[in-house]
Structure formats: C-alpha cells, structure tokens
Design a protein around this motif. Structure first.
Motif, mmCIF file in Angstrom:
data_model
loop_
_atom_site.group_PDB
_atom_site.id
_atom_site.type_symbol
_atom_site.label_atom_id
_atom_site.label_comp_id
_atom_site.label_asym_id
_atom_site.label_seq_id
_atom_site.Cartn_x
_atom_site.Cartn_y
_atom_site.Cartn_z
ATOM 1 N N SER A 63 79.184 48.697 -22.862
ATOM 2 C CA SER A 63 78.673 49.576 -23.913
ATOM 3 C C SER A 63 77.485 48.939 -24.634
ATOM 4 C CB SER A 63 79.792 49.893 -24.908
ATOM 5 O OG SER A 63 80.883 50.514 -24.245
ATOM 6 N N THR A 64 76.679 49.781 -25.255
ATOM 7 C CA THR A 64 75.455 49.292 -25.914
ATOM 8 C C THR A 64 75.225 49.996 -27.250
ATOM 9 O OG1 THR A 64 74.105 50.914 -24.734
ATOM 10 C CG2 THR A 64 74.309 48.714 -23.743
ATOM 11 N N VAL A 65 74.461 49.310 -28.120
ATOM 12 C CA VAL A 65 73.996 49.877 -29.399
ATOM 13 C C VAL A 65 72.505 49.590 -29.503
ATOM 14 C CG1 VAL A 65 74.156 49.805 -31.910
ATOM 15 C CG2 VAL A 65 76.222 49.562 -30.525
ATOM 16 N N ARG A 66 71.716 50.611 -29.800
ATOM 17 C CA ARG A 66 70.276 50.416 -29.984
ATOM 18 C C ARG A 66 69.793 51.335 -31.102
ATOM 19 N NH1 ARG A 66 67.005 54.225 -27.193
ATOM 20 N NH2 ARG A 66 68.261 55.742 -26.043
ATOM 21 N N ILE A 67 68.602 51.032 -31.632
ATOM 22 C CA ILE A 67 68.028 51.797 -32.744
ATOM 23 C C ILE A 67 66.607 52.207 -32.393
ATOM 24 C CG2 ILE A 67 67.250 51.675 -35.146
ATOM 25 C CD1 ILE A 67 69.576 49.861 -35.740
ATOM 26 N N THR A 68 66.268 53.453 -32.661
ATOM 27 C CA THR A 68 64.904 53.942 -32.464
ATOM 28 C C THR A 68 64.400 54.565 -33.763
ATOM 29 O OG1 THR A 68 65.669 56.108 -31.687
ATOM 30 C CG2 THR A 68 65.301 54.398 -30.023
ATOM 31 N N ALA A 69 63.083 54.585 -33.926
ATOM 32 C CA ALA A 69 62.480 55.185 -35.126
ATOM 33 C C ALA A 69 61.107 55.726 -34.757
ATOM 34 C CB ALA A 69 62.356 54.161 -36.244
ATOM 35 N N GLU A 70 60.728 56.819 -35.401
ATOM 36 C CA GLU A 70 59.401 57.388 -35.226
ATOM 37 C C GLU A 70 58.503 56.875 -36.351
ATOM 38 O OE1 GLU A 70 59.650 61.587 -35.071
ATOM 39 O OE2 GLU A 70 60.895 61.639 -33.254
ATOM 40 N N GLY A 71 57.675 55.896 -36.047
ATOM 41 C CA GLY A 71 56.811 55.319 -37.068
ATOM 42 C C GLY A 71 57.519 54.228 -37.850
ATOM 43 N N LYS A 101 67.344 56.188 -35.944
ATOM 44 C CA LYS A 101 68.485 56.740 -35.213
ATOM 45 C C LYS A 101 69.215 55.611 -34.496
ATOM 46 C CE LYS A 101 68.369 60.775 -33.259
ATOM 47 N NZ LYS A 101 68.106 61.934 -32.351
ATOM 48 N N VAL A 102 70.521 55.581 -34.696
ATOM 49 C CA VAL A 102 71.374 54.596 -34.035
ATOM 50 C C VAL A 102 71.996 55.268 -32.802
ATOM 51 C CG1 VAL A 102 73.325 53.028 -34.276
ATOM 52 C CG2 VAL A 102 71.887 53.558 -36.273
ATOM 53 N N HIS A 103 71.802 54.663 -31.632
ATOM 54 C CA HIS A 103 72.335 55.196 -30.379
ATOM 55 C C HIS A 103 73.459 54.284 -29.892
ATOM 56 C CE1 HIS A 103 68.676 57.758 -29.775
ATOM 57 N NE2 HIS A 103 68.120 56.779 -30.482
#
Length: 285
Positions: free
Chosen positions: A42-50, A61-63
């Motif tokens: 399993s994995t946890v990652r974070i993305t953001a626009e700007g 956003k936490v995935h």
C-alpha cells in the motif's frame, strides 16, 4: 493445484495428449481475488495544484492506495483507512470503490506537514505509508511588491519638476497586503523626497523634486534598506533649468563718506517663462 499471486480471472484448459496440440477436453475459468490488505504494497502520496498557502483554503489531496501483500489492488474497496497529520485539517476520507481513497488537507500554519495512513479505524492500525505537504507562509513580500511613477502626476512649479512615486506592498501570493506594522523606505540619488504617505491597501506615496537637471533613481525597500528587501527602482529625468539672464538697467556713480568711489546698479534677473511656470521677472539690487 493452481496458485496465483496476481488477482484476476484465469482460464484453465485441459487437452488430450502430451502437448498443447491435442484435442481439448474442456476449459474452466477461475477468479483470483486480492488477499487481505497489507501495508507492504500500500502507498500514501500527496498532490497539489500550485503552491500551498497557509490560508486554511488552499488544499492538497492525499491519495491512499490499498493492496495485498503481493501488490494486488484491493479493487473492491471497503477497507477501513485512517489518516493522521502532524498539523492542519483533514477532510473525511472518500472511498472510490477501487482500492483507492482520497482526502483533502488544509492548514493555517506554515511549514511541512506529515500525513500518515493507517489500516483500520485509528492510528493503532498497521501503517500504510506517509507523505509530506509543505504550506508556505503568507507575509509581506518585497519580491512581489511594486514601485511605480505616476505618469499623470508629473508637474512643474516655479521651474522645478515634481514626480510622484507609489509603492504597493503585496504578500507572497501577489495580493495587496495592508499591515500597519509594515514600513516602506525610499531613497534617491538626486533631488529631495517628501516623507512617505501611507495610503489604503498597502500603498505608500512620495514626491521627488530637484533643482538640478539629470537622471534620478528612486528605490523603495520593505522594512529595511537592503538588497533582499528591494521592492523596485524607477529612474526619471529632470530637465535642465533654463539659464537666467541679468540686465543692468540703471548704473550710477556714488561716493561714500570715506572717499571711496563705486557704482550702484539696478538689475533685473529674467528667466524664460515655461508652461505651468508662474514666475516672471524678479528685480534685485
């Protein structure tokens, strides 16, 4: 016996003989489902626009992706996932029904925030992974601030040019920033500046005048006069003042009581009249 570490449908066919060319005796399909959820795949990652700001509104956003120990996606969803963060606010977790889960995180404090995912309903469950989101501070920013000369407020009075400059303080995002504690300092290499006037919306205004012609560079600094606090610089040109002519009107001989002889002169200094110049001829002795 058939075993598989990969989830999905497997088709099995039996043929007569020792090779694959014999007649088919029949086929059967078997579905392999993912194993129990495991922190191994399993994995946890974070993305953001700007860029992320500490405004409590900008979000990342936490995935979370849940897999079994062989890396098979828990495609049916329905697993319990819990998120814990070192700061900020996390929204309710959304289960997408395909083994993936998302949530949003915001913050009103700057700095890195670590988000950790756990399997289960609280932080005591197995750790699925972690990721970091960095929120940037919102402060007065010299690099975003601006200095401009008002082209509509260049005037001449009494043969002297006046230029008006306006510095606008902006925050890290480029938005106007109005904090009574902030100060803007102005410098010039020619002429004289008035005391800075504070205006609404984080603006500061000064007027520059000079009796000497030539270029003048005005610089504005946020808080302290230093290179890193430079808001901007603008160069303007002062016109060379017209030459003054003197005309002798009435010379006459005088003799004082000590016996010395001299001349008394009545003279007029004249300067060519200019647009906006209220000054005319001026008499002097």
């Amino acid at each position: 016996t058939l075993r598989s570490e990969v989830a999905g449908q497997v088709r099995v066919e039996a043929r007569f003989g020792l090779g694959q060319d014999g007649p088919s005796l029949g086929t059967e399909s078997v579905d392999f489902v993912p194993g129990p959820p495991s922190a191994l795949g399993s994995t946890v990652r974070i993305t953001a626009e700007g860029r992320l700001w500490q405004d409590g509104e900008t979000s990342a956003k936490v995935h979370v992706t849940v897999r079994d120990e062989h890396g098979n996606l828990r495609a049916g969803g329905g697993d319990d996932v819990f998120l814990v963060s070192s700061a900020g606010t996390i929204s309710p977790i959304e289960d997408h029904g395909d083994g993936s889960y998302t949530a949003m995180i915001t913050s009103t404090v700057p700095g890195p925030i670590r988000v950790t995912g756990h399997l289960g309903t609280d932080a005591s469950g197995p750790e699925l992974g972690w990721a970091v989101a960095t929120f940037h501070p919102i402060v007065a920013d010299a690099g975003q601030s601006t200095l401009e000369v008002d082209a509509n407020d260049v005037r001449r009075t009494g043969g002297v040019d006046y230029f008006t400059f306006t510095a606008t303080v902006r925050d890290s995002r480029g938005d106007p920033w109005d904090d009574p504690a902030d100060e803007v300092h102005f410098t010039t290499d020619r002429g004289e500046l008035t005391i800075a006037e504070r205006l609404p919306d984080g603006r500061f205004r000064v007027t520059l005048s000079s009796l000497v012609g030539g270029d003048a560079t005005v610089r504005a600094y946020l808080e302290h006069v230093s290179a890193e606090n430079l808001v901007g610089e603008v160069t303007v040109r002062f016109e060379v003042p017209p030459a003054v002519s003197i005309e002798i009107l009435d010379p006459h001989l005088v003799d004082n009581q000590a016996g010395a002889v001299g001349f008394a002169l009545l003279a007029v200094a004249r300067q060519p009249r200019q647009v906006g110049d209220e000054r005319g001829a001026r008499a002097c002795e």
